[in-house]
Design an enzyme around this catalytic site. Structure first.
Site, PDB file in Angstrom:
ATOM      1  N   GLU A  44       0.827  -1.217   0.000  1.00  0.00           N
ATOM      2  CA  GLU A  44       0.000   0.000   0.000  1.00  0.00           C
ATOM      3  C   GLU A  44       0.858   1.264   0.000  1.00  0.00           C
ATOM      4  OE1 GLU A  44      -3.026   0.258  -0.693  1.00  0.00           O
ATOM      5  OE2 GLU A  44      -3.603  -1.847  -0.560  1.00  0.00           O
ATOM      6  N   TYR A 127      -5.239   7.249   4.315  1.00  0.00           N
ATOM      7  CA  TYR A 127      -5.352   6.216   3.275  1.00  0.00           C
ATOM      8  C   TYR A 127      -4.676   4.920   3.700  1.00  0.00           C
ATOM      9  CZ  TYR A 127      -4.483   3.330  -0.710  1.00  0.00           C
ATOM     10  OH  TYR A 127      -4.418   2.228  -1.518  1.00  0.00           O
ATOM     11  N   ASP A 145      -9.178   6.858  -2.302  1.00  0.00           N
ATOM     12  CA  ASP A 145      -8.040   7.275  -3.127  1.00  0.00           C
ATOM     13  C   ASP A 145      -8.591   7.877  -4.423  1.00  0.00           C
ATOM     14  OD1 ASP A 145      -8.891   5.142  -4.643  1.00  0.00           O
ATOM     15  OD2 ASP A 145      -6.934   4.159  -4.773  1.00  0.00           O
TER      16      ASP A 145
END
Ligand code: SF4
Length: 367
Positions: A44, A127, A145
């Site tokens: 990520e 996020y 996102d």
């Protein structure tokens, strides 16, 4: 939030259509084959600001170099930057490295499954927290996102500009209402996958969209009007002069401070050309100001163009001969005199890689 009523009436159906589609159609990516929170976290962090096809080149080698979080925590900062070299946004690597050290010191090497603890780690913003906590620990946190914002904007004809930070909470609230609380990780990945592969920025494949029946833009034929963006400022271009200073068959390189753009990376000294200054004069001046050496230009090596996210550079590269002085740093935090064979040991910005071939040719020609 009234725009969402049409989906919320049958939110279960929306979630089912989306996750069924995801199970059948998602791309097989290495980070989707693991339940290991550290590996999911690494993916990520890499995927933030970077395309999947680029991350695919870095993910496996990075984990081969640092297979467990303790390996990352114990690694030298320069080794971490070397493994990240070319991915850009190097603060991500420095933060991940520091976060790994904190996890090993304070959490026995286990990635915190408590969102509050996790979010205290360096580099873990909204996020990363939502993505890692939902995928690795099934925590009900909605991911927002660029892909998710585009899907939501089209589904609901949302006028808030997707590239403006003030809109973030609006999109987050909508994503949270739609989130499948029972399987948040899969739902989040499905939303991102839909945006990446079907509801693409240009020419979305509405004919293959599992949630077409909920899409207001599709029904009203306004897809091209969403998402909305505020006009971005023109990207500035800087003209830079760089010197490859040679002395006793070695080349001078300097390391940037850890703060700011390209922090911690090595480069050849140089800087911006002032108005009414020649590139040659700027090169000599910058080397004097940055490292306190007197040099003269031996030859012109090449011109490099490179685009960063917020600006572009045109870089004129010169071969400089050392004349006098002792290195004293003003700006850079370290320096080395290296052979051309040693260039590959150090992490450099991508723009520098573009002229490594020319440097090798030049110094091999001259022996
Ligand atoms: Fe996007 Fe088209 Fe699906 Fe609407 S119908 S969400 S515009 S792909």
């Amino acid at each position: 939030m009234d725009t969402l009523t049409h989906i919320l009436k049958s939110v279960k159906q929306f979630q089912t259509e989306l996750t069924n589609w995801y199970r059948q159609h998602h791309r097989r990516l290495p980070w989707r084959e693991t339940a290991n929170p550290y590996q999911i976290w690494v993916s990520e962090v890499m995927l933030q600001q970077t395309q999947v096809k680029t991350v695919l080149r870095y993910y496996d080698p990075f984990l081969a170099a640092f297979p467990h979080i303790s390996h990352l925590a114990g690694a030298d900062a320069q080794a971490v930057l070397k493994a990240w070299e070319g991915l850009g946004y190097y603060a991500r690597a420095r933060n991940l490295h520091r976060a790994a050290q904190i996890v090993c010191d304070q959490h026995d090497g286990s990635v915190p499954s408590d969102p509050d603890d996790f979010q205290k780690l360096p580099g873990v913003g909204d996020y990363i927290a939502a993505a890692v906590q939902s995928i690795a620990f099934n925590r009900p946190l909605a991911v927002v996102d660029g892909n998710v914002k585009r899907v939501l904007a089209r589904l609901n004809q949302i006028s808030a500009p997707v590239n403006h930070s003030s809109s973030y909470q609006h999109f987050k609230a909508i994503a949270t209402q739609l989130l499948d609380q029972a399987q948040p990780g899969q739902f989040n990945q499905a939303m991102m996958e839909l945006g990446a592969t079907v509801c693409r920025p240009k020419k979305p494949e509405c004919g293959n969209c599992p949630v077409q029946m909920f899409c207001k833009s599709f029904q009203k034929n306004t897809i091209n009007e969403y998402p909305r963006r505020t006009p971005s400022k023109p990207i500035p271009e800087y003209h830079i002069a760089v010197g490859v200073v040679s002395h006793n068959n070695r080349l001078l390189i300097t390391r940037r401070s850890n703060d700011g753009l390209l922090g911690g990376l090595w480069e050849f000294p140089g800087g911006k050309i002032r108005r009414q200054e020649t590139a040659e004069a700027a090169c000599i001046r910058e080397i004097w100001e940055e490292v306190n050496l007197r040099v003269e230009i031996r030859s012109y090596i090449t011109r490099i163009k490179h685009a960063y996210t917020h600006f572009k550079i045109v870089m004129d590269v010169f071969h400089c001969l050392y004349i006098s002085g002792k290195v004293k740093l003003n700006g850079p935090v370290a320096y080395q005199w290296i052979t051309t064979d040693e260039i590959s040991k150090y992490p450099f910005p991508k723009a520098n890689h573009k002229f490594f071939g020319r440097i090798r040719e030049l110094f091999e020609e001259r022996g």
